[in-house]
Design an enzyme around this catalytic site. Structure first.
Site, PDB file in Angstrom:
ATOM      1  N   SER A 189     -35.955 142.974 -55.533  1.00  0.00           N
ATOM      2  CA  SER A 189     -35.263 142.421 -54.452  1.00  0.00           C
ATOM      3  C   SER A 189     -34.663 142.901 -53.458  1.00  0.00           C
ATOM      4  O   SER A 189     -34.137 142.263 -52.185  1.00  0.00           O
ATOM      5  CB  SER A 189     -34.538 141.057 -55.024  1.00  0.00           C
ATOM      6  N   HIS A 190     -34.358 143.879 -53.642  1.00  0.00           N
ATOM      7  CA  HIS A 190     -33.541 145.035 -52.786  1.00  0.00           C
ATOM      8  C   HIS A 190     -34.403 145.889 -52.165  1.00  0.00           C
ATOM      9  O   HIS A 190     -33.729 146.955 -51.532  1.00  0.00           O
ATOM     10  CB  HIS A 190     -32.158 145.496 -53.285  1.00  0.00           C
ATOM     11  N   GLU A 235     -33.212 134.203 -57.655  1.00  0.00           N
ATOM     12  CA  GLU A 235     -33.755 133.458 -58.990  1.00  0.00           C
ATOM     13  C   GLU A 235     -33.925 132.055 -58.983  1.00  0.00           C
ATOM     14  O   GLU A 235     -34.868 131.641 -59.350  1.00  0.00           O
ATOM     15  CB  GLU A 235     -32.866 134.045 -60.053  1.00  0.00           C
TER      16      GLU A 235
END
Lengths: 334, 334
Positions: free
Chosen positions: A44-45, A185
């Site tokens: 996600s990064h 999430e």
């Protein structure tokens, strides 16, 4: 999945950013953290964040060629005005001065102002532990999280990160949101049509809910009840008003429904073990190793262990990213 | 219950400590925090603690007439060696220098070494917010708490406290253990023959348990899962090896079964809003008030609200303490 070497990820990231008008310096600084995120399998990064970078640019919520401006604020404080650019370049500008001040004073702070922020804090913390410093960092985000005992969003996901240098070993680093879970999430569960555990959030009426859409329209909760809520409040204060920058509520108001990355400040504190301990520094850092051993010898993990294992794999073999993400990124090059 | 005015509590505390050989300075410093604890209805940090003070003295684990020694360690670090006395007098010795360094550098640290510790950190934090400073404090204790994913005690209850000064209002202060619950609460359940909630601790085999005796013989758990565990680890490191002092495991080993108060160090960090913000300080502190209002207006409490309400009552009417505690304290005067 598509397999890419880290050099390919770097080129892809930089090409996309330059193609959309980011300056060479901004593109390189953002790319460095995108590569680090993907390398450590914090997906996600990683490359995924470039979609948000370009969306934020198109919404007019980031300055593509911003040049950070440094202010030597006080003997132990350096401030960097990001002038509306991404946080990464501002951090790079302030880093050498923060390190110098920590070495000379023993403890020092870097305040980054007016930055657009999406990066994981551990990437920055690791640059301080590499300099032999103990480091702490935090920032607000957008107001999505209710305080303990309430039901209306006030706090951001407000991450806290900490790093401890280890001699001859990778540093002890943690980096977590003070929300019960990352907002991403909950988004993923909504898209997958899955319910979420109780405790992640409340609906718009303040009732506990397992419906991700209801929680996204209501409020997320902090981790750890009133204690996590207190910490989230601390982050708002020390990385907001203390450094003259926006709270999460103010950042969300500034966003004005554009769904851009948050716009706010960041506080980084560095402490120099050598200034605290003098010649005895190595001896006391060795006692920290005894602490780590007593954690690992009982089968518990140190916070960054999974990331470091992923890093070793990625440096050798590259990383896999989903084909649809790869295609979406390539469309940004057209 | 026995009703006592704060002046009576102060006299009782000081008489007991002097009667057992504590120096005037040690007795006064300890008494100040005992009175503050009782006044704010933190009963476990009030007169009750005097029983532990005397027991620790009888066990030979505190120096009754210790004189703190100040070291001007670095431009932004002051260290105070408590020389085996209670932490309070050492804190008082270092406080004016910490404040001065924070005013001049913008951020500064006070490291207290070799102190016997039992006081609530908010008492100290409040003295820094009174000086207009933002403050953070933490310390290890005895190793009673297992890391997330483990079952053997490594961490202490490792409290974290934070304070934010408010113009014309009592400060925003929180002070909490990074353990799921205070050890004293588990003790109370054991004495009362009550079970404890799941999540407070594990038995000696590492199994989750609701039996207080089994958890006291096994390990307590941190609050907030792996995030609370990471914070507990941070406290061990920055208030242990970083300042050249004992970890919770080392403190418990030094205790050698005497059930005395922990012996270790403490780290206090102070930040000066005026140095971060210059003339704009008041304007930004006012934005913090907007944050507090958005918490309170939805019915959520600020962390110290209960204590401040108790304080108002106590200053007017005095406090009630259990008759058996009052009798036990009076026996210490014989």
């Amino acid at each position: 999945m598509v397999s890419l070497y880290l050099e390919e990820i770097e080129k892809l990231s930089k090409d996309i950013l330059l193609r959309h008008g980011f300056s060479e310096a901004q593109a390189q600084a953002v790319t460095d953290t995108v590569v680090a995120g993907q390398r450590d399998e914090c997906h996600s990064h990683g490359l995924y964040r470039l979609l948000g970078c370009i969306a934020t640019l198109k919404a007019g919520k980031v300055v593509a060629d911003a040049e950070p401006e440094i202010a030597d604020q006080a003997p132990s404080i350096v401030k960097v005005d990001a002038h509306g650019g991404f946080s990464q370049l501002a951090f790079q500008a302030g880093l050498p001065i923060l390190i110098k001040k920590a070495y000379s004073s023993g403890i020092a702070a870097l305040a980054i102002n007016r930055c657009v922020h999406f990066s994981a804090l551990w990437v920055e913390i690791e640059q301080l532990t590499d300099a032999g410093l103990v480091a702490f960092a935090c920032n607000p985000s957008h107001a999505w999280v209710a305080p303990a005992g309430g039901s209306q969003p006030v706090f951001g996901t407000n991450p806290i990160a900490f790093g401890w240098p280890r001699i001859g070993k990778k540093p002890f680093i943690f980096d977590f949101a003070t929300s019960a879970i990352a907002r991403g999430e909950i988004e993923l569960c909504r898209r997958a049509g899955e319910s979420i555990p109780l405790g992640w959030g409340v609906d718009a009426n303040g009732q506990p809910s397992t419906d991700p859409a209801a929680v996204l329209a209501g409020a997320m909760l902090t981790f750890g009840g009133h204690k996590g809520s207190a910490l989230a409040g601390m982050v708002e204060l020390i990385a907001g008003p203390l450094i003259g920058d926006l709270t999460s509520a103010e950042s969300l108001a500034w966003d004005d429904g554009s769904h851009s990355f948050p716009y706010h400040g960041e506080l980084i504190i560095a402490l120099d073990p050598k200034r605290f301990l003098g010649d005895a520094a190595d001896q006391h850092l060795a006692r920290a190793e005894t602490l780590f051993e007593s954690i690992q010898s009982q089968g518990a993990r140190l916070p960054s262990q999974r990331r470091y294992e992923a890093r070793e794999r990625s440096l050798k073999k590259g990383v896999d990213i989903p084909e649809d993400l790869y295609e979406e990124l390539n469309r940004l090059l057209e």
